[in-house]
Scaffold this motif. Structure first.
Motif, mmCIF file in Angstrom:
data_model
loop_
_atom_site.group_PDB
_atom_site.id
_atom_site.type_symbol
_atom_site.label_atom_id
_atom_site.label_comp_id
_atom_site.label_asym_id
_atom_site.label_seq_id
_atom_site.Cartn_x
_atom_site.Cartn_y
_atom_site.Cartn_z
ATOM 1 N N LEU A 215 -8.866 1.478 -5.779
ATOM 2 C CA LEU A 215 -8.608 0.268 -6.448
ATOM 3 C C LEU A 215 -7.887 -0.637 -5.536
ATOM 4 C CD1 LEU A 215 -8.080 -1.477 -9.157
ATOM 5 C CD2 LEU A 215 -6.275 -0.124 -9.756
ATOM 6 N N LEU A 216 -7.056 -0.114 -4.535
ATOM 7 C CA LEU A 216 -6.341 -0.784 -3.480
ATOM 8 C C LEU A 216 -7.301 -1.486 -2.543
ATOM 9 C CD1 LEU A 216 -3.173 1.527 -3.265
ATOM 10 C CD2 LEU A 216 -3.203 -0.632 -4.143
ATOM 11 N N LEU B 266 0.738 -1.209 -0.150
ATOM 12 C CA LEU B 266 -0.042 -0.009 -0.038
ATOM 13 C C LEU B 266 0.983 1.307 0.030
ATOM 14 C CD1 LEU B 266 -2.539 -1.165 2.854
ATOM 15 C CD2 LEU B 266 -3.208 -0.430 0.207
ATOM 16 N N ALA C 163 -8.637 7.470 -6.988
ATOM 17 C CA ALA C 163 -8.694 6.237 -8.015
ATOM 18 C C ALA C 163 -7.713 5.032 -7.741
ATOM 19 C CB ALA C 163 -8.615 6.587 -9.477
ATOM 20 N N VAL C 164 -6.529 5.384 -7.167
ATOM 21 C CA VAL C 164 -5.629 4.508 -6.766
ATOM 22 C C VAL C 164 -6.063 3.836 -5.612
ATOM 23 C CG1 VAL C 164 -3.116 4.161 -5.893
ATOM 24 C CG2 VAL C 164 -3.734 5.422 -7.959
ATOM 25 N N ASP D 157 -10.379 -2.129 -3.063
ATOM 26 C CA ASP D 157 -11.153 -3.256 -3.670
ATOM 27 C C ASP D 157 -10.223 -4.509 -3.637
ATOM 28 O OD1 ASP D 157 -13.615 -2.170 -4.239
ATOM 29 O OD2 ASP D 157 -13.219 -1.348 -6.181
ATOM 30 N N GLY D 158 -8.746 -4.182 -3.567
ATOM 31 C CA GLY D 158 -7.865 -5.377 -3.594
ATOM 32 C C GLY D 158 -7.822 -5.913 -2.168
ATOM 33 N N LEU D 159 -7.817 -5.288 -1.323
ATOM 34 C CA LEU D 159 -7.842 -5.757 0.173
ATOM 35 C C LEU D 159 -9.098 -6.240 0.378
ATOM 36 C CD1 LEU D 159 -6.457 -2.577 1.957
ATOM 37 C CD2 LEU D 159 -5.323 -4.663 1.628
ATOM 38 N N ARG D 160 -10.380 -6.048 -0.196
ATOM 39 C CA ARG D 160 -11.653 -6.509 0.109
ATOM 40 C C ARG D 160 -11.588 -8.001 -0.468
ATOM 41 N NH1 ARG D 160 -13.885 -1.428 -1.306
ATOM 42 N NH2 ARG D 160 -14.400 -0.131 0.631
ATOM 43 N N ALA D 161 -11.190 -8.348 -1.762
ATOM 44 C CA ALA D 161 -11.131 -9.098 -2.603
ATOM 45 C C ALA D 161 -10.664 -10.509 -1.893
ATOM 46 C CB ALA D 161 -10.566 -9.164 -3.921
ATOM 47 N N ARG D 162 -11.209 -11.529 -2.058
ATOM 48 C CA ARG D 162 -10.775 -12.997 -1.903
ATOM 49 C C ARG D 162 -9.589 -13.010 -2.557
ATOM 50 N NH1 ARG D 162 -12.920 -14.140 2.986
ATOM 51 N NH2 ARG D 162 -14.274 -12.354 3.005
ATOM 52 N N PRO D 163 -8.371 -13.483 -2.159
ATOM 53 C CA PRO D 163 -7.120 -13.872 -3.062
ATOM 54 C C PRO D 163 -7.727 -14.902 -3.943
ATOM 55 C CG PRO D 163 -6.711 -14.165 -0.753
ATOM 56 C CD PRO D 163 -8.177 -13.743 -0.480
#
Lengths: 198, 198
Positions: B187-188, B156, B183-184, B190-196
């Motif tokens: 996106l980040l 991050l 915007a950055v 959303d990346g943390l929220r996502a399941r790997p």
């Protein structure tokens, strides 16, 4: 006379690069380049109407050496996630290789580019555009879900600046840089994959 | 004599900053600082055993002015996504304000810091650590899902370098910078929220 007819824009740019390599950005002027070519500065002005125009053209050609080979990666038919990963690794790898192989020339080109705002802005547009294209392909294939591929492409370029922006060149020898890039790219890919929060 | 007893490390660092402000990093030496304080250089050496030690201490104090106020944000009880957003905005805002309010001093401190590798490395560890703490809180609360909070915190920090790293200071006047940061960060997050991905 035969020399004057053979004086193409490309030949002028080759010589300007040679002058830049040897004497640095301050000497990459129309006058110095004309002297190195053994022609009148009027002959060079016929192709580049000012010092700034010559500088922009030199910067553009240098930056195109980075962005043009990336088109092949950006348009490759492989799935968007892999393609994106490869594109970012290649951008970073190209910049790092250029900086490592000839640090002084890299610095000279970088200094010249910072004076060529138009060329740099255009270059960043081109790179962000290639990224946006990959993102749009990924959205079409159902791999990604983002509200705006253009915004995402720009964000991806900026979020990886540490690994390709020349301002970070002094950090490129740090151990673990590839692991760092991998971690940033993994997080960004997860961000593209995620459904936007409601 | 009374001057010598009052010569604390803090008073030396205040004077070193003043010398740095007026004359640049090359003059922020033990000898120059001793001269400005009207004491022998031996008195300064008692607190800072070398030019490098003095430089590190000046850099550390400057960098702590950025990282220390952020602890309040990092430990705030608000939900991790909002806290992360606020923390990144505040880091970027602080750096940009410092660069805008006194560009010359900012440049001098930046030059000094680049010579103080230990202080900078430590500063980046501190910042990445605060981010990792927020990420870990988010994972515990079920907001985030990442395999390794420490790796995510470091990623991050690096992915947002354009908005807080002094190497990018010349870009901080560009219009749309806040939109770019937004915007950055989106996106980040959303990346943390996502399941790997499996």
């Amino acid at each position: 006379m035969s020399d004057a007819t053979a004086l193409t824009a490309d030949r002028i740019l080759d010589t300007a690069e040679e002058v830049l390599r040897r004497y640095g950005p301050a000497k990459a002027t129309v006058l110095d380049v004309a002297r190195a070519l053994g022609v009148s500065h009027g002959s060079v002005y016929r192709h580049f109407s000012s010092k700034a125009a010559l500088r922009e053209a030199v910067a553009e050609r240098w930056l195109a050496r980075v962005s043009t080979p990336l088109i092949e990666v950006a348009t490759n038919p492989e799935p968007a996630p892999q393609r994106l990963r490869r594109w970012l690794a290649e951008l970073s790898g190209t910049k790092r290789r250029m900086a490592r192989e000839d640090p002084e020339l890299f610095d000279n080109f970088h200094q010249l580019a910072t004076l060529s705002e138009g060329a740099v802005a255009n270059h960043l547009e081109v790179l962000a555009g290639q990224l946006s294209m990959i993102v749009a392909d990924g959205v079409a294939a159902g791999d990604f879900s983002v509200p705006d591929a253009a915004v995402a492409g720009r964000a991806l370029l900026q979020a990886t600046a540490r690994f390709h922006h020349p301002s970070h060149r002094t950090e490129w020898n740090e151990p673990g840089l590839d692991d760092d890039l991998e971690a940033v790219v993994a997080l960004l890919l997860d961000g593209l994959r995620a459904r936007p929060a409601g």
